[in-house]
Design a protein around this motif. Structure first.
Motif, PDB file in Angstrom:
ATOM      1  N   GLU A   1      -2.616   6.827  -7.948  1.00  0.00           N
ATOM      2  CA  GLU A   1      -2.473   8.043  -7.141  1.00  0.00           C
ATOM      3  C   GLU A   1      -2.461   7.710  -5.651  1.00  0.00           C
ATOM      4  N   VAL A   2      -3.393   6.880  -5.211  1.00  0.00           N
ATOM      5  CA  VAL A   2      -3.463   6.505  -3.795  1.00  0.00           C
ATOM      6  C   VAL A   2      -2.228   5.706  -3.395  1.00  0.00           C
ATOM      7  N   ALA A   3      -1.804   4.781  -4.253  1.00  0.00           N
ATOM      8  CA  ALA A   3      -0.612   3.987  -3.943  1.00  0.00           C
ATOM      9  C   ALA A   3       0.605   4.880  -3.756  1.00  0.00           C
ATOM     10  N   ARG A   4       0.759   5.866  -4.613  1.00  0.00           N
ATOM     11  CA  ARG A   4       1.906   6.777  -4.487  1.00  0.00           C
ATOM     12  C   ARG A   4       1.824   7.615  -3.224  1.00  0.00           C
ATOM     13  N   GLN A   5       0.605   7.999  -2.821  1.00  0.00           N
ATOM     14  CA  GLN A   5       0.432   8.762  -1.594  1.00  0.00           C
ATOM     15  C   GLN A   5       0.772   7.923  -0.370  1.00  0.00           C
ATOM     16  N   ARG A   6       0.338   6.675  -0.391  1.00  0.00           N
ATOM     17  CA  ARG A   6       0.524   5.814   0.784  1.00  0.00           C
ATOM     18  C   ARG A   6       1.954   5.325   0.926  1.00  0.00           C
ATOM     19  N   TRP A   7       2.595   5.024  -0.190  1.00  0.00           N
ATOM     20  CA  TRP A   7       3.899   4.379  -0.157  1.00  0.00           C
ATOM     21  C   TRP A   7       4.893   5.221  -0.959  1.00  0.00           C
TER      22      TRP A   7
END
Length: 255
Positions: free
Chosen positions: A78-84
């Motif tokens: 989830e965080v990876a998709r938000q950041r990148w």
């Protein structure tokens, strides 16, 4: 990064730790060396196994590769998709990757294999998805080889080894070459990049080592407090010293 967590850190705590590690001196250079060892060209496909919050996937994508990050932790993805945004992240673990046979050109895994109960099984899965001649790169540390200057070397050795015992595979990194060879990889190479730290940035790391050792009962609370106090004073007097070897192994798939 987390495949089979070695401790009870929550995902947000682990993300914060990984972010801090990514900012340490030499961290960017080490990541980019791992990219070089993949020997890929724009348009080829690479998977980052245990991608965590996705920094390496984003950096690989910037070079023109089709970069895909996989991680079993929903919060990490989830965080990876938000950041990148716009980069491909999927939930999967190292034993069951969402790719057909021989469809991936490169496989990278950074600070992950020491968390795996069955590294050989993960390498078998890497062989399955890699095209013939596809490249694999593993990056990690040997948890028994923190080199820390201290007035009490015996206690320091006890702390390092006790903390290492909390890791599922504390010596996996020193086994990278033999694990890759046993899994059928060819043209296997191994490099060691040693980070030398003399400033305050790594003080939290040695404090964490000591606290982890204390949690095992191998050292007492009083011993740990004294040892941490000494390390804090070393930082204040510019006498802190930590050397941390990082192992980087690479090879080529055979089937």
């Amino acid at each position: 990064m987390s495949k089979e967590p070695e401790n009870e850190q929550g995902p947000d705590e682990l993300i914060a730790l990984l972010d801090a590690v990514d900012m340490l001196p030499g961290a960017s250079e080490l990541r980019h060396r791992s990219y070089e060892l993949l020997h890929l060209v724009p348009g080829e496909t690479v998977v980052d196994v245990g991608c965590g919050a996705g920094r390496a996937v984003a950096e690989l994508a910037e070079t023109g590769l089709t970069a895909i990050g996989v991680d079993p932790d929903e919060r990490m993805v989830e965080v990876a998709r938000q950041r990148w945004s716009g980069t491909d992240f999927r939930m999967a673990d190292a034993y069951r990757l969402p790719f057909a046979d021989a469809t991936v050109d490169g496989y990278r895994s950074d600070k992950v294999f020491h968390e795996l109960a069955q590294p050989s099984r993960a390498l078998g899965e890497a062989q399955r998805i890699l095209a013939p001649g596809g490249r694999i790169v593993l990056v990690g540390q040997d948890w028994d080889t923190f080199v820390i200057d201290s007035d009490d070397p015996v206690l320091t050795r006890t702390i390092v080894h006790a903390r290492a015992d909390l890791v599922r595979g504390p010596q996996t990194a020193r086994r990278y070459r033999n694990l890759l060879l046993a899994a059928g990889f060819e043209r296997v190479t191994i490099e060691i990049h040693t980070g030398v730290f003399t400033g305050p940035a790594m003080l939290p790391v040695v404090v964490g080592l000591a606290e982890g050792a204390c949690s095992t009962g191998a050292v007492s609370r009083a011993q740990v407090d004294v040892w941490i106090g000494e390390q804090r004073r070393r930082v204040e007097r510019d006498r802190f010293f930590l050397a941390l070897p990082m192992f980087v192994a690479a090879g080529a798939a055979t089937r």
